[in-house]
Design a protein around this motif. Structure first.
Motif, PDB file in Angstrom:
ATOM      1  N   TYR A 257      24.861 -41.900 -51.585  1.00  0.00           N
ATOM      2  CA  TYR A 257      23.810 -42.605 -50.846  1.00  0.00           C
ATOM      3  C   TYR A 257      22.484 -41.936 -51.185  1.00  0.00           C
ATOM      4  O   TYR A 257      22.364 -40.713 -51.075  1.00  0.00           O
ATOM      5  N   THR A 258      21.501 -42.747 -51.587  1.00  0.00           N
ATOM      6  CA  THR A 258      20.237 -42.189 -52.075  1.00  0.00           C
ATOM      7  C   THR A 258      19.045 -42.989 -51.569  1.00  0.00           C
ATOM      8  O   THR A 258      19.197 -44.050 -50.972  1.00  0.00           O
TER       9      THR A 258
ATOM     10  N   ILE B 282      24.209 -46.112 -53.597  1.00  0.00           N
ATOM     11  CA  ILE B 282      23.791 -47.010 -52.535  1.00  0.00           C
ATOM     12  C   ILE B 282      22.422 -46.560 -52.048  1.00  0.00           C
ATOM     13  O   ILE B 282      22.278 -45.470 -51.491  1.00  0.00           O
ATOM     14  N   ASN B 283      21.409 -47.405 -52.297  1.00  0.00           N
ATOM     15  CA  ASN B 283      20.039 -47.112 -51.896  1.00  0.00           C
ATOM     16  C   ASN B 283      19.875 -47.498 -50.428  1.00  0.00           C
ATOM     17  O   ASN B 283      19.947 -48.669 -50.080  1.00  0.00           O
ATOM     18  N   VAL B 284      19.655 -46.503 -49.579  1.00  0.00           N
ATOM     19  CA  VAL B 284      19.541 -46.765 -48.138  1.00  0.00           C
ATOM     20  C   VAL B 284      18.090 -46.945 -47.685  1.00  0.00           C
ATOM     21  O   VAL B 284      17.838 -47.183 -46.506  1.00  0.00           O
TER      22      VAL B 284
ATOM     23  N   VAL C 122      19.434 -37.686 -47.300  1.00  0.00           N
ATOM     24  CA  VAL C 122      20.046 -38.100 -48.564  1.00  0.00           C
ATOM     25  C   VAL C 122      19.845 -36.998 -49.577  1.00  0.00           C
ATOM     26  O   VAL C 122      18.916 -36.213 -49.455  1.00  0.00           O
ATOM     27  N   PRO C 123      20.713 -36.896 -50.550  1.00  0.00           N
ATOM     28  CA  PRO C 123      21.887 -37.745 -50.730  1.00  0.00           C
ATOM     29  C   PRO C 123      23.032 -37.329 -49.805  1.00  0.00           C
ATOM     30  O   PRO C 123      23.072 -36.199 -49.333  1.00  0.00           O
ATOM     31  N   GLN C 124      23.933 -38.261 -49.585  1.00  0.00           N
ATOM     32  CA  GLN C 124      25.228 -37.969 -48.990  1.00  0.00           C
ATOM     33  C   GLN C 124      26.243 -38.409 -50.035  1.00  0.00           C
ATOM     34  O   GLN C 124      26.193 -39.542 -50.518  1.00  0.00           O
TER      35      GLN C 124
ATOM     36  N   PRO D 278      18.260 -50.594 -43.194  1.00  0.00           N
ATOM     37  CA  PRO D 278      18.696 -49.712 -42.100  1.00  0.00           C
ATOM     38  C   PRO D 278      20.207 -49.768 -41.859  1.00  0.00           C
ATOM     39  O   PRO D 278      20.800 -48.766 -41.460  1.00  0.00           O
ATOM     40  N   GLN D 279      20.823 -50.911 -42.112  1.00  0.00           N
ATOM     41  CA  GLN D 279      22.271 -51.022 -41.903  1.00  0.00           C
ATOM     42  C   GLN D 279      23.031 -50.110 -42.870  1.00  0.00           C
ATOM     43  O   GLN D 279      24.013 -49.479 -42.492  1.00  0.00           O
TER      44      GLN D 279
END
Length: 91
Positions: A10-11, A35-37, A57-59, A41-42
């Motif tokens: 997640y980035t 996955i660009n967060v 991030v990242p996770q 927001p979801q």
């Protein structure tokens, strides 16, 4: 033969730690889902749920294992455990 577990990171686009973590994964020659967060927001909520509430991030996840962030990924590399995790030998 072991198969490579799915890798998810997640980035956000402007995160230097994300760039650093992706660089190590690319250096290892492994594919990963990014996955660009930033814009959704979801997606960040999904990440936080998977990452025990961590917002930063990242996770990074290797299979179902939450590795943590960039420093955690580099710690695994330094300790000689990253290659084993990427090959599916240890989880």
């Amino acid at each position: 033969m072991m198969t490579q577990p799915a890798i998810t990171i997640y980035t956000t686009p402007t995160c230097p730690f994300c760039v650093r973590a992706k660089a190590l994964l690319n250096q290892k020659g492994v594919s990963f889902d990014e996955i660009n967060v930033a814009a959704d927001p979801q997606l960040r909520d999904d990440m936080m749920q998977r990452a025990n509430g961590r917002r930063s991030v990242p996770q990074i996840f290797i299979g179902d294992v939450h590795v943590g962030g960039s420093d955690d990924l580099y710690d695994l590399e330094r300790d000689g455990k990253l290659d084993q995790m990427l090959s599916g030998e240890i989880v």
